[in-house]
Design a protein around this motif. Sequence first.
Motif, PDB file in Angstrom:
ATOM      1  N   ASP A 170       9.528  -4.894  -0.036  1.00 33.84           N
ATOM      2  CA  ASP A 170      10.078  -5.114   1.303  1.00 33.84           C
ATOM      3  C   ASP A 170      10.840  -3.891   1.806  1.00 33.84           C
ATOM      4  O   ASP A 170      10.806  -3.577   2.995  1.00 33.84           O
ATOM      5  CB  ASP A 170      11.005  -6.332   1.285  1.00 33.84           C
ATOM      6  N   ILE A 171      11.512  -3.205   0.906  1.00 34.97           N
ATOM      7  CA  ILE A 171      12.263  -1.998   1.286  1.00 34.97           C
ATOM      8  C   ILE A 171      11.328  -0.804   1.482  1.00 34.97           C
ATOM      9  O   ILE A 171      11.514   0.011   2.390  1.00 34.97           O
ATOM     10  CB  ILE A 171      13.289  -1.634   0.186  1.00 34.97           C
ATOM     11  N   GLY A 172      10.324  -0.711   0.612  1.00 31.66           N
ATOM     12  CA  GLY A 172       9.524   0.496   0.480  1.00 31.66           C
ATOM     13  C   GLY A 172       8.786   0.994   1.704  1.00 31.66           C
ATOM     14  O   GLY A 172       8.761   2.210   1.951  1.00 31.66           O
ATOM     15  N   PRO A 173       8.156   0.150   2.508  1.00 30.53           N
ATOM     16  CA  PRO A 173       7.352   0.653   3.627  1.00 30.53           C
ATOM     17  C   PRO A 173       8.125   1.550   4.595  1.00 30.53           C
ATOM     18  O   PRO A 173       7.584   2.557   5.073  1.00 30.53           O
ATOM     19  CB  PRO A 173       6.871  -0.632   4.308  1.00 30.53           C
ATOM     20  N   ALA A 174       9.386   1.250   4.855  1.00 25.91           N
ATOM     21  CA  ALA A 174      10.186   2.081   5.760  1.00 25.91           C
ATOM     22  C   ALA A 174      10.597   3.397   5.116  1.00 25.91           C
ATOM     23  O   ALA A 174      11.025   4.331   5.807  1.00 25.91           O
ATOM     24  CB  ALA A 174      11.422   1.308   6.216  1.00 25.91           C
ATOM     25  N   LEU A 175      10.429   3.494   3.774  1.00 27.29           N
ATOM     26  CA  LEU A 175      10.854   4.679   3.030  1.00 27.29           C
ATOM     27  C   LEU A 175       9.688   5.565   2.603  1.00 27.29           C
ATOM     28  O   LEU A 175       9.915   6.622   2.006  1.00 27.29           O
ATOM     29  CB  LEU A 175      11.652   4.253   1.796  1.00 27.29           C
ATOM     30  N   GLY A 176       8.461   5.130   2.867  1.00 18.23           N
ATOM     31  CA  GLY A 176       7.311   5.962   2.516  1.00 18.23           C
ATOM     32  C   GLY A 176       6.312   5.333   1.575  1.00 18.23           C
ATOM     33  O   GLY A 176       5.321   5.974   1.197  1.00 18.23           O
ATOM     34  N   LEU A 177       6.525   4.072   1.165  1.00 15.23           N
ATOM     35  CA  LEU A 177       5.508   3.360   0.381  1.00 15.23           C
ATOM     36  C   LEU A 177       4.521   2.735   1.366  1.00 15.23           C
ATOM     37  O   LEU A 177       4.822   1.747   2.023  1.00 15.23           O
ATOM     38  CB  LEU A 177       6.135   2.257  -0.479  1.00 15.23           C
ATOM     39  N   ASP A 178       3.342   3.324   1.455  1.00 12.37           N
ATOM     40  CA  ASP A 178       2.362   2.893   2.457  1.00 12.37           C
ATOM     41  C   ASP A 178       1.275   2.060   1.769  1.00 12.37           C
ATOM     42  O   ASP A 178       0.248   2.575   1.333  1.00 12.37           O
ATOM     43  CB  ASP A 178       1.757   4.118   3.141  1.00 12.37           C
ATOM     44  N   PHE A 179       1.532   0.785   1.665  1.00  8.89           N
ATOM     45  CA  PHE A 179       0.573  -0.112   1.016  1.00  8.89           C
ATOM     46  C   PHE A 179      -0.687  -0.289   1.859  1.00  8.89           C
ATOM     47  O   PHE A 179      -1.785  -0.428   1.326  1.00  8.89           O
ATOM     48  CB  PHE A 179       1.225  -1.475   0.747  1.00  8.89           C
ATOM     49  N   GLU A 180      -0.544  -0.269   3.165  1.00  8.79           N
ATOM     50  CA  GLU A 180      -1.685  -0.501   4.060  1.00  8.79           C
ATOM     51  C   GLU A 180      -2.709   0.622   3.956  1.00  8.79           C
ATOM     52  O   GLU A 180      -3.914   0.364   3.873  1.00  8.79           O
ATOM     53  CB  GLU A 180      -1.203  -0.660   5.506  1.00  8.79           C
ATOM     54  N   THR A 181      -2.246   1.859   3.965  1.00  7.27           N
ATOM     55  CA  THR A 181      -3.187   2.979   3.856  1.00  7.27           C
ATOM     56  C   THR A 181      -3.844   2.998   2.479  1.00  7.27           C
ATOM     57  O   THR A 181      -5.044   3.286   2.355  1.00  7.27           O
ATOM     58  CB  THR A 181      -2.470   4.315   4.119  1.00  7.27           C
ATOM     59  N   GLY A 182      -3.074   2.689   1.433  1.00  7.44           N
ATOM     60  CA  GLY A 182      -3.659   2.611   0.093  1.00  7.44           C
ATOM     61  C   GLY A 182      -4.777   1.600   0.034  1.00  7.44           C
ATOM     62  O   GLY A 182      -5.847   1.866  -0.535  1.00  7.44           O
ATOM     63  N   ALA A 183      -4.546   0.431   0.637  1.00 13.57           N
ATOM     64  CA  ALA A 183      -5.575  -0.613   0.652  1.00 13.57           C
ATOM     65  C   ALA A 183      -6.762  -0.213   1.509  1.00 13.57           C
ATOM     66  O   ALA A 183      -7.909  -0.511   1.181  1.00 13.57           O
ATOM     67  CB  ALA A 183      -4.966  -1.921   1.163  1.00 13.57           C
ATOM     68  N   LEU A 184      -6.486   0.472   2.634  1.00 13.45           N
ATOM     69  CA  LEU A 184      -7.570   0.924   3.515  1.00 13.45           C
ATOM     70  C   LEU A 184      -8.480   1.915   2.806  1.00 13.45           C
ATOM     71  O   LEU A 184      -9.702   1.869   2.925  1.00 13.45           O
ATOM     72  CB  LEU A 184      -6.967   1.568   4.762  1.00 13.45           C
ATOM     73  N   LEU A 185      -7.885   2.805   2.022  1.00 11.27           N
ATOM     74  CA  LEU A 185      -8.662   3.836   1.334  1.00 11.27           C
ATOM     75  C   LEU A 185      -9.394   3.299   0.109  1.00 11.27           C
ATOM     76  O   LEU A 185     -10.548   3.665  -0.151  1.00 11.27           O
ATOM     77  CB  LEU A 185      -7.737   4.970   0.889  1.00 11.27           C
ATOM     78  N   SER A 186      -8.725   2.433  -0.651  1.00  4.44           N
ATOM     79  CA  SER A 186      -9.234   2.090  -1.985  1.00  4.44           C
ATOM     80  C   SER A 186      -9.275   0.610  -2.300  1.00  4.44           C
ATOM     81  O   SER A 186      -9.811   0.223  -3.328  1.00  4.44           O
ATOM     82  CB  SER A 186      -8.376   2.792  -3.049  1.00  4.44           C
ATOM     83  N   GLY A 187      -8.678  -0.237  -1.466  1.00  2.00           N
ATOM     84  CA  GLY A 187      -8.636  -1.662  -1.741  1.00  2.00           C
ATOM     85  C   GLY A 187      -7.300  -2.077  -2.322  1.00  2.00           C
ATOM     86  O   GLY A 187      -6.322  -1.319  -2.312  1.00  2.00           O
ATOM     87  N   ALA A 188      -7.265  -3.307  -2.833  1.00  2.00           N
ATOM     88  CA  ALA A 188      -6.022  -3.851  -3.379  1.00  2.00           C
ATOM     89  C   ALA A 188      -5.572  -3.072  -4.607  1.00  2.00           C
ATOM     90  O   ALA A 188      -6.374  -2.476  -5.330  1.00  2.00           O
ATOM     91  CB  ALA A 188      -6.226  -5.318  -3.739  1.00  2.00           C
ATOM     92  N   ARG A 189      -4.248  -3.075  -4.829  1.00  5.71           N
ATOM     93  CA  ARG A 189      -3.608  -2.458  -5.989  1.00  5.71           C
ATOM     94  C   ARG A 189      -3.681  -0.933  -5.965  1.00  5.71           C
ATOM     95  O   ARG A 189      -3.746  -0.271  -7.005  1.00  5.71           O
ATOM     96  CB  ARG A 189      -4.173  -2.993  -7.301  1.00  5.71           C
ATOM     97  N   PHE A 190      -3.691  -0.347  -4.774  1.00 10.39           N
ATOM     98  CA  PHE A 190      -3.555   1.098  -4.615  1.00 10.39           C
ATOM     99  C   PHE A 190      -2.495   1.345  -3.553  1.00 10.39           C
ATOM    100  O   PHE A 190      -2.369   0.576  -2.591  1.00 10.39           O
ATOM    101  CB  PHE A 190      -4.875   1.744  -4.177  1.00 10.39           C
TER     102      PHE A 190
END
Length: 426
Positions: free
Chosen positions: A143-163
């Motif tokens: 919950d904290i990470g996305p505003a700090l630079g953890l981009d889960f959406e781009t990881g999933a867009l590039l490679s799928g879940a768990r990236f």
Amino acid sequence: MHDINIIRDNPSQFDAELARRGAEPIADKILEIDQKLRALKVQVQEMQAKRNDASKQIGAAMGKGDKDLAEALKAEVGEIKNKLPELEVQEGELSSQLKSIMAALPNLPAQDVPNGSDEADNQELYRWGDLPSFDFEPRDHADIGPALGLDFETGALLSGARFTFMRGAMARLNRALGQYMLDHQTEQFGYGECATPYMVRDEALFGTGQLPKFGEDSFQTTDGRWLIPTAEVSLTNSVREQILDVEQLPIRITALTPCFRSEAGSAGRDTKGLIRQHQFEKVELVSITTPEQSEDEHERMTGAAESVLQALKLPYRKMLLCTGDMGATARKTYDLEVWLPGQGQYREISSCSNCGDFQGRRMNSRYRPVGEKSTKFVHTLNGSGLAVGRTLVAVIENYQQADGSVMIPEILLPYMGGITRLEPAA
């Protein structure tokens, strides 16, 4: 891999130790195949000797002009040549069958490992550090990470879940953690730094025990190589098929590498955040020792991993794993579990295992004691010092601030280029 002589000498004890790991009795089946194989080998050797002796006698008979004897001997040799290939095929099939059974068995647990079926039966040995107190409700890193630079959406867009894709200071902090851990283990504990291949052959995964039984947990390339699930594979196999001088031991080596895991057995677990990823980084510790050194080396290695958590001032607890929660190659394992305030629980961040001679036998890695002609199999140990992604999670959650920022641990400041905290994006 197990010593067949131990099974021959005390099959009931072997089955009893396997039962502690939840495995079915197998000694009788192993010994039945072993007995047939040994009898067949004797038969093959006797026939080969008889063939060779008869072949020599043919020449002698021919020299004496005894054609009848020579022809009789030729007929005997011909009959042996007809039967021998079939026996050699049977020998090969039995040998493969025995190897297949033995290769799939887990290591036997050490005597001081507690019995149990899963993590609920692990024993807590002690805790270190005070749990942080907050004047706000601590949040999960996801919950904290996305505003700090953890981009889960781009990881999933590039490679799928768990990236995960990391940006800016978050990516820098991730790199700083890995670099600090590597420097700490090499400078403070004398581990030799290595740069290893990230792809290995079947033999390497077999040597450390991922094959043949756990291949589904790893990724395989189109040319048949495997992406390493941990640098344990490449580091430990660096001594495969070698005879080492005892003066070389213990060998202590380390590497910071990406790790790739399919997580085939963890569907639905930790799908949120960085806890369980297909790709992550880890500083791996490996020791190659003699049997006399391995228990002390296990304590030393675990202490090396603990020292990183202490330097980062992250509270943790040390666990002795039960028989049902250890990895298949381990005879004894300590887990270090770091406190995650956002989750309100301790989570594994390091696992340090003593494998005894189990991997040494699979790799055919031995050493020669001083003054002895015979050799012995090495003992191998491996541990995380630490898993970078999970340490990043622990830093985010333990150092979080009310405004959504995250303070940088003091020990990491020299690696951060003047950055003292992660600031949330506007």
